[in-house]
Design a protein around this motif. Structure first.
Motif, mmCIF file in Angstrom:
data_model
loop_
_atom_site.group_PDB
_atom_site.id
_atom_site.type_symbol
_atom_site.label_atom_id
_atom_site.label_comp_id
_atom_site.label_asym_id
_atom_site.label_seq_id
_atom_site.Cartn_x
_atom_site.Cartn_y
_atom_site.Cartn_z
ATOM 1 N N LEU A 220 0.843 -1.208 0.000
ATOM 2 C CA LEU A 220 0.000 0.000 0.000
ATOM 3 C C LEU A 220 0.877 1.257 0.000
ATOM 4 C CD1 LEU A 220 -2.852 1.229 0.189
ATOM 5 C CD2 LEU A 220 -2.637 1.107 2.687
ATOM 6 N N MET A 221 1.969 1.242 0.765
ATOM 7 C CA MET A 221 2.862 2.415 0.820
ATOM 8 C C MET A 221 3.478 2.701 -0.554
ATOM 9 S SD MET A 221 2.519 3.630 3.721
ATOM 10 C CE MET A 221 1.174 2.894 4.620
ATOM 11 N N GLN A 222 3.787 1.622 -1.272
ATOM 12 C CA GLN A 222 4.350 1.787 -2.617
ATOM 13 C C GLN A 222 3.313 2.427 -3.550
ATOM 14 O OE1 GLN A 222 5.705 -1.896 -4.317
ATOM 15 N NE2 GLN A 222 7.167 -0.813 -5.617
ATOM 16 N N GLN A 223 2.076 1.938 -3.451
ATOM 17 C CA GLN A 223 1.011 2.501 -4.305
ATOM 18 C C GLN A 223 0.758 3.970 -3.947
ATOM 19 O OE1 GLN A 223 -1.616 -0.658 -3.073
ATOM 20 N NE2 GLN A 223 -1.709 -1.519 -5.126
ATOM 21 N N ILE A 224 0.822 4.279 -2.660
ATOM 22 C CA ILE A 224 0.636 5.663 -2.212
ATOM 23 C C ILE A 224 1.772 6.549 -2.745
ATOM 24 C CG2 ILE A 224 0.852 7.086 -0.102
ATOM 25 C CD1 ILE A 224 -0.944 4.942 1.290
ATOM 26 N N GLY A 225 2.993 6.039 -2.662
ATOM 27 C CA GLY A 225 4.149 6.792 -3.172
ATOM 28 C C GLY A 225 4.000 7.090 -4.659
ATOM 29 N N GLU A 226 3.539 6.091 -5.411
ATOM 30 C CA GLU A 226 3.352 6.277 -6.864
ATOM 31 C C GLU A 226 2.251 7.303 -7.139
ATOM 32 O OE1 GLU A 226 2.770 2.219 -8.108
ATOM 33 O OE2 GLU A 226 4.920 1.777 -7.926
ATOM 34 N N GLU A 227 1.207 7.271 -6.325
ATOM 35 C CA GLU A 227 0.096 8.222 -6.498
ATOM 36 C C GLU A 227 0.560 9.670 -6.230
ATOM 37 O OE1 GLU A 227 -2.947 7.809 -7.630
ATOM 38 O OE2 GLU A 227 -3.578 9.867 -7.171
ATOM 39 N N ALA B 182 3.645 10.762 -6.363
ATOM 40 C CA ALA B 182 4.638 11.116 -7.384
ATOM 41 C C ALA B 182 3.936 11.512 -8.682
ATOM 42 C CB ALA B 182 5.591 9.950 -7.614
ATOM 43 N N ALA B 183 2.890 10.762 -9.063
ATOM 44 C CA ALA B 183 2.166 11.077 -10.305
ATOM 45 C C ALA B 183 1.492 12.451 -10.172
ATOM 46 C CB ALA B 183 1.126 9.994 -10.590
ATOM 47 N N HIS B 184 0.933 12.722 -9.007
ATOM 48 C CA HIS B 184 0.218 13.988 -8.819
ATOM 49 C C HIS B 184 1.168 15.196 -8.848
ATOM 50 C CE1 HIS B 184 -3.108 16.530 -7.476
ATOM 51 N NE2 HIS B 184 -2.195 17.166 -6.762
ATOM 52 N N PHE B 185 2.359 15.047 -8.251
ATOM 53 C CA PHE B 185 3.263 16.198 -8.103
ATOM 54 C C PHE B 185 4.417 16.188 -9.119
ATOM 55 C CE2 PHE B 185 1.276 16.122 -3.834
ATOM 56 C CZ PHE B 185 0.946 17.471 -3.693
ATOM 57 N N PRO C 110 5.436 6.187 3.694
ATOM 58 C CA PRO C 110 4.893 6.738 2.438
ATOM 59 C C PRO C 110 5.791 7.811 1.828
ATOM 60 C CG PRO C 110 3.623 7.526 4.334
ATOM 61 C CD PRO C 110 4.536 6.461 4.843
ATOM 62 N N ALA C 111 6.481 8.582 2.679
ATOM 63 C CA ALA C 111 7.358 9.638 2.138
ATOM 64 C C ALA C 111 8.550 9.025 1.410
ATOM 65 C CB ALA C 111 7.835 10.552 3.271
ATOM 66 N N LEU C 112 9.077 7.942 1.956
ATOM 67 C CA LEU C 112 10.214 7.282 1.298
ATOM 68 C C LEU C 112 9.788 6.730 -0.062
ATOM 69 C CD1 LEU C 112 13.126 6.212 1.331
ATOM 70 C CD2 LEU C 112 12.263 4.171 2.487
ATOM 71 N N MET C 113 8.610 6.115 -0.106
ATOM 72 C CA MET C 113 8.118 5.576 -1.376
ATOM 73 C C MET C 113 7.884 6.697 -2.401
ATOM 74 S SD MET C 113 8.278 2.490 -1.223
ATOM 75 C CE MET C 113 8.335 1.090 -0.158
ATOM 76 N N THR C 114 7.429 7.837 -1.932
ATOM 77 C CA THR C 114 7.230 8.985 -2.831
ATOM 78 C C THR C 114 8.585 9.470 -3.353
ATOM 79 O OG1 THR C 114 5.334 9.605 -1.459
ATOM 80 C CG2 THR C 114 6.147 11.263 -3.007
ATOM 81 N N ALA C 115 9.564 9.541 -2.447
ATOM 82 C CA ALA C 115 10.903 10.003 -2.835
ATOM 83 C C ALA C 115 11.526 9.062 -3.858
ATOM 84 C CB ALA C 115 11.790 10.124 -1.593
ATOM 85 N N ASN D 218 12.520 10.107 -7.489
ATOM 86 C CA ASN D 218 13.976 10.061 -7.597
ATOM 87 C C ASN D 218 14.660 11.288 -6.979
ATOM 88 O OD1 ASN D 218 16.410 8.910 -8.322
ATOM 89 N ND2 ASN D 218 16.416 9.775 -10.383
ATOM 90 N N VAL D 219 14.223 11.632 -5.750
ATOM 91 C CA VAL D 219 14.820 12.753 -5.000
ATOM 92 C C VAL D 219 15.084 12.277 -3.567
ATOM 93 C CG1 VAL D 219 13.666 14.543 -6.383
ATOM 94 C CG2 VAL D 219 12.545 13.689 -4.301
ATOM 95 N N PRO D 220 15.927 13.004 -2.805
ATOM 96 C CA PRO D 220 16.183 12.597 -1.412
ATOM 97 C C PRO D 220 14.975 12.823 -0.512
ATOM 98 C CG PRO D 220 17.907 14.091 -2.220
ATOM 99 C CD PRO D 220 16.792 14.140 -3.215
ATOM 100 N N LEU D 221 14.989 12.109 0.615
ATOM 101 C CA LEU D 221 13.964 12.275 1.656
ATOM 102 C C LEU D 221 14.601 12.946 2.873
ATOM 103 C CD1 LEU D 221 11.265 11.641 3.132
ATOM 104 C CD2 LEU D 221 12.268 9.435 3.766
#
Ligand code: 5GP
Length: 192
Positions: A34-41, A43-46, A64-69, A73-76
């Motif tokens: 779920l965290m991976q899917q949230i990160g992808e969501e 990332a797609a939005h921003f 979720p922040a790590l998955m978004t990062a 492809n940016v640091p957390l």
């Protein structure tokens, strides 16, 4: 986000009218898929907002922040909660009152990890009164960085956090928006 809403309905527990417990997939045990899917969501939005760093507040925002990062492809950056003010020129600090605990902590960011070129996406698990988010914005503004937006997993829309953040000119993107909580009952804002 439908899968998050379904998970909240099946595993979340409204303790009363204010607090939602999601210990089985966010706050204590973590659902990594779920965290991976949230990160992808997020990332797609921003993705077109020029995000240079993702930031969160320890500790439940980290997965979720790590998955978004990773997806962007940016640091957390993990903003630390220190019990008291530290006299140190290398740190930015600002006082924040915790919604769930009622205590105050010093949200802390090392100068070394932020510059005025940074455009930061802030991610957090819950949005209630907007204290944590406002504190994070204050810290990055002290550093002359800019804020690309705030991504929230669960917004309690009956509390004033969203308005508070929007008044500061910040875009708030929440994956699940709760209209109402009652003991044993959770109601979402319908987005259509
Ligand atoms: P705010 O600063 O917006 O008032 O509150 C946000 C912070 O309080 C979040 O980072 C989260 O840790 C915590 N929080 C607020 N409401 C809830 C809730 O209903 N359930 C849980 N588990 N945490 C919450």
């Amino acid at each position: 986000m439908k899968i998050l809403e379904e998970k909240i309905l099946s595993e979340g527990r409204a303790l009363g009218e204010d607090i939602l417990k999601v210990d089985s997939f966010i706050n204590h045990q973590v659902d990594p898929v779920l965290m991976q899917q949230i990160g992808e969501e997020f990332a797609a939005h921003f993705k077109d907002k020029g995000v240079t760093k993702v930031a969160t507040i320890e500790s439940s925002g980290i997965p979720p922040a790590l998955m978004t990062a990773i997806s962007l492809n940016v640091p957390l950056i993990i903003l630390k909660k220190q019990p008291s003010k530290v006299l140190n020129d290398n740190l930015y600090q600002t006082a924040v009152t915790s919604f769930t605990k009622g205590t105050t902590y010093e949200l802390t960011l090392s100068r070394q990890f932020v510059s005025e070129e940074d455009h930061v996406l802030i991610i957090d698990d819950f949005l209630a009164n907007g204290e944590a988010g406002t504190g994070a914005i204050r810290l990055f503004r002290k550093a002359h960085a800019t804020v690309a937006g705030i991504g929230i997993l669960i917004e309690k829309s009956f509390q004033p956090g969203r308005e508070k953040l929007m008044e500061q000119g910040i875009e708030v993107y929440s994956l699940a928006r709760i209209a109402k909580l009652e003991k044993g009952h959770i109601e979402f804002i319908s987005e259509d």
